[in-house]
Scaffold this motif. Structure first.
Motif, PDB file in Angstrom:
ATOM      1  N   GLY A 101       0.837  -1.207   0.000  1.00  0.00           N
ATOM      2  CA  GLY A 101       0.000   0.000   0.000  1.00  0.00           C
ATOM      3  C   GLY A 101       0.868   1.253   0.000  1.00  0.00           C
ATOM      4  N   ALA A 102       0.291   2.346  -0.512  1.00  0.00           N
ATOM      5  CA  ALA A 102       1.012   3.625  -0.536  1.00  0.00           C
ATOM      6  C   ALA A 102       1.334   4.078   0.887  1.00  0.00           C
ATOM      7  N   LYS A 103       0.459   3.724   1.819  1.00  0.00           N
ATOM      8  CA  LYS A 103       0.694   4.078   3.227  1.00  0.00           C
ATOM      9  C   LYS A 103       2.002   3.454   3.713  1.00  0.00           C
ATOM     10  N   LEU A 155       4.959   5.273   2.139  1.00  0.00           N
ATOM     11  CA  LEU A 155       5.243   6.549   2.805  1.00  0.00           C
ATOM     12  C   LEU A 155       5.970   6.312   4.127  1.00  0.00           C
ATOM     13  N   TRP A 170      -3.246  14.425   5.137  1.00  0.00           N
ATOM     14  CA  TRP A 170      -3.804  13.127   5.515  1.00  0.00           C
ATOM     15  C   TRP A 170      -3.276  12.740   6.893  1.00  0.00           C
ATOM     16  N   TYR A 189       0.228  11.144   8.130  1.00  0.00           N
ATOM     17  CA  TYR A 189       1.558  11.727   7.889  1.00  0.00           C
ATOM     18  C   TYR A 189       2.263  12.079   9.204  1.00  0.00           C
ATOM     19  N   ALA A 242       0.267  15.748  -0.568  1.00  0.00           N
ATOM     20  CA  ALA A 242      -0.495  14.908  -1.496  1.00  0.00           C
ATOM     21  C   ALA A 242      -1.232  15.812  -2.467  1.00  0.00           C
ATOM     22  N   ASN A 270      -6.022  14.585  -0.055  1.00  0.00           N
ATOM     23  CA  ASN A 270      -6.968  14.112   0.955  1.00  0.00           C
ATOM     24  C   ASN A 270      -6.614  14.927   2.199  1.00  0.00           C
ATOM     25  N   ASP A 282       3.061  12.442  -2.655  1.00  0.00           N
ATOM     26  CA  ASP A 282       2.044  11.382  -2.579  1.00  0.00           C
ATOM     27  C   ASP A 282       1.038  11.612  -3.714  1.00  0.00           C
ATOM     28  N   ILE A 325      -1.236   9.322  -4.887  1.00  0.00           N
ATOM     29  CA  ILE A 325      -2.175   8.191  -4.889  1.00  0.00           C
ATOM     30  C   ILE A 325      -3.515   8.517  -5.570  1.00  0.00           C
ATOM     31  N   TYR A 326      -3.900   9.811  -5.583  1.00  0.00           N
ATOM     32  CA  TYR A 326      -5.177  10.182  -6.239  1.00  0.00           C
ATOM     33  C   TYR A 326      -4.969  10.681  -7.670  1.00  0.00           C
ATOM     34  N   ALA A 382      -4.759   1.720  -5.063  1.00  0.00           N
ATOM     35  CA  ALA A 382      -5.976   1.707  -4.251  1.00  0.00           C
ATOM     36  C   ALA A 382      -7.076   2.605  -4.801  1.00  0.00           C
ATOM     37  N   LYS A 383      -6.745   3.847  -5.097  1.00  0.00           N
ATOM     38  CA  LYS A 383      -7.801   4.813  -5.427  1.00  0.00           C
ATOM     39  C   LYS A 383      -8.153   4.765  -6.917  1.00  0.00           C
ATOM     40  N   ARG A 408      -3.756  -4.075  -1.296  1.00  0.00           N
ATOM     41  CA  ARG A 408      -2.570  -3.596  -0.587  1.00  0.00           C
ATOM     42  C   ARG A 408      -1.330  -3.557  -1.479  1.00  0.00           C
ATOM     43  N   LEU A 409      -1.308  -2.565  -2.325  1.00  0.00           N
ATOM     44  CA  LEU A 409      -0.194  -2.383  -3.255  1.00  0.00           C
ATOM     45  C   LEU A 409       0.130  -0.912  -3.408  1.00  0.00           C
TER      46      LEU A 409
HETATM   47  C1  PLP Z   1      -3.358  10.838   0.764  1.00  0.00           C
HETATM   48  C2  PLP Z   1      -3.316   9.351   0.910  1.00  0.00           C
HETATM   49  N1  PLP Z   1      -2.135   8.727   0.770  1.00  0.00           N
HETATM   50  C3  PLP Z   1      -2.042   7.392   0.901  1.00  0.00           C
HETATM   51  C4  PLP Z   1      -3.148   6.617   1.184  1.00  0.00           C
HETATM   52  C5  PLP Z   1      -2.966   5.132   1.377  1.00  0.00           C
HETATM   53  O1  PLP Z   1      -3.167   4.391   0.254  1.00  0.00           O
HETATM   54  P1  PLP Z   1      -3.024   2.789   0.307  1.00  0.00           P
HETATM   55  O2  PLP Z   1      -4.383   2.229   0.499  1.00  0.00           O
HETATM   56  O3  PLP Z   1      -2.420   2.418  -1.023  1.00  0.00           O
HETATM   57  O4  PLP Z   1      -2.122   2.435   1.427  1.00  0.00           O
HETATM   58  C6  PLP Z   1      -4.388   7.222   1.352  1.00  0.00           C
HETATM   59  C7  PLP Z   1      -5.584   6.417   1.712  1.00  0.00           C
HETATM   60  O5  PLP Z   1      -6.574   6.898   2.208  1.00  0.00           O
HETATM   61  C8  PLP Z   1      -4.482   8.636   1.202  1.00  0.00           C
HETATM   62  O6  PLP Z   1      -5.645   9.255   1.345  1.00  0.00           O
END
Ligand code: PLP
Length: 404
Positions: free
Chosen positions: A106-108, A111, A132, A135, A178, A182, A211, A213-214, A244-245, A253-254
């Motif tokens: 996951g991107a989380k 990070l 978000w 962070y 980001a 978000n 970031d 991800i969106y 994910a998004k 979870r990638l």
């Molecule tokens: C700004 C931001 N970065 C990262 C993520 C995490 O993404 P992932 O589900 O790939 O871990 C989210 C998920 O809500 C997010 O809003």
């Protein structure tokens, strides 16, 4: 187990110091209300309400059927790292080789890995706010210090280059943000990111954690711009993205980073000791993701339609101020007009309290802006049906009208 061993005080300090997720209290209350028979509309979640595209599911099923069941290389399977490098070149003008890519859970996770790899105790991480929630907690876990720089409502919640310059000190190690954002849905334009890069350029020990991800949920004409494509700072930008998004793959979870080789190797080393490679099956699905982009495009158009719907409904509520988000699937209205008002029993103090009050009275779950560094605002997820959004905004309007 003795009572002593059960106490949370025995947890390590680093865990006791972590904030709980902002949505936990709301989720608990939502469940209680639902159990009492109330129809709660949940607009608090940050996840697409679509299914993962079929071609990705088919590739993952084939991985299962073909026995692709084992550990993978820590940094990801070669064909996925190559597909990511190709995508970054094709879509983002980022010139990285597969060896610069590390795939994570996951991107989380990506990070958090980068923060652990770059931040020493006492180092400062400048976070462009609203941000978000995770962070600042990731920075805390690395014993770093978050420096929150707020973009104003008037500037569409975006931080200017002057603000960034003023926030950077000798201790600054990373600047993170980001875009699309978000919780605000704001998108930094190419010109705005170039202005921020001008500042970064002269601070040679500062890294950028971008970031993205969106990325695919961007409604602007200009489209997405990656700050890492600016040659002068390229080697100091870590681009984070995932599936994910854009592809509705939250549960798979990638995520991944693209960065200078020594950073990628640091992340791989850390990951090798803590989690290893992410799911083999998810990775095989992801390899084919970019072969058909019709689903991300369809989802983007749906989010755009819902954004317009929600913004129009919010504009119809007295006292609510709202920007038009250029991306992601959130609306982030300023509801501070209602602070100090009362329903005769409760006097509203801040957005988090208003959020809980709206859940209790209107049975609509949203997230207060306090935990995003924006205590005047509420985050509304537009990843829900038109009917649910319309019904929810109607209930919110009716409830707010009772506050005097
Ligand atoms: C700004 C931001 N970065 C990262 C993520 C995490 O993404 P992932 O589900 O790939 O871990 C989210 C998920 O809500 C997010 O809003």
């Amino acid at each position: 187990m003795s009572a002593l061993v059960e106490t949370a005080n025995l947890l390590a300090d680093r865990i006791n110091a972590l904030e709980e997720s902002a949505t936990l209290g709301m989720s608990k209350k939502s469940r209680e209300l639902a159990a009492q028979g109330h129809k709660v509309i949940n607009l608090s979640v940050g996840e697409p309400d679509f299914k993962t595209p079929k071609h990705i599911c088919d590739a993952a099923k084939a991985a299962i059927d073909n026995g692709f069941h084992h550990y993978t290389p820590v940094a990801g399977i070669p064909e996925l790292r190559k597909a990511i490098a190709d995508k970054l070149k094709r879509e983002n003008n980022l010139d990285w080789k597969p060896e610069n890519i590390v795939v994570s859970t996951g991107a989380k996770h990506s990070l958090a890995n980068v923060i652990q790899c770059l931040v020493n105790p006492g180092d400062e991480v400048v976070i462009l706010a609203p941000y978000w929630v995770s962070y600042s907690e990731m920075v805390k876990l690395a014993d770093g210090k978050s420096v929150i720089v707020e973009g104003s409502f008037e500037n569409d919640f975006k931080v200017t280059s002057q603000q960034l310059e003023a926030a950077i000190t000798d201790r600054t190690k990373v600047v993170m943000y980001a875009s699309p954002n978000n919780p605000t849905g704001s998108v930094y334009s190419e010109a705005e990111l170039r202005a921020l890069a001008e500042v970064i350029k002269y601070h040679e020990n500062v890294f950028v954690l971008a970031d993205e991800i969106y990325e695919y949920i961007n409604f602007t004409q200009e489209g997405h711009f990656s700050i890492g494509s600016i040659p002068e700072i390229k080697d100091r930008v870590i681009t984070v993205n995932g599936f994910a998004k854009g592809f509705a793959m939250t549960g798979w979870r990638l995520g991944f980073i693209a960065a200078a080789k020594w950073i990628a190797e640091g992340v791989e080393k850390l990951q090798g000791q803590v989690t290893s490679g992410t799911s083999s099956i998810s990775q095989r699905g992801a390899v084919v993701a970019w072969e058909d982009m019709s689903a991300p495009e369809m989802m983007k158009l749906a989010y755009l339609r819902r954004r317009d719907l929600v913004i129009n409904l919010l504009r119809d509520i007295p006292g609510v101020k709202v920007n038009v988000p250029d991306g992601a699937f959130y609306a982030f209205p300023d509801i501070s007009y209602y602070f100090g008002k009362s329903d005769g029993k409760v006097t509203i103090q801040d957005a988090d309290q208003l959020c809980m009050w709206l859940l209790e009275t209107a049975h609509v779950a949203m997230v207060g802006g306090g935990s995003f560094g924006a205590p005047n605002c509420l985050r509304i997820s537009t990843a829900a049906s038109d009917e649910a959004l319309t019904e929810a905004m109607g209930r919110v309007k009716t409830a707010l009208a009772t506050l005097k």
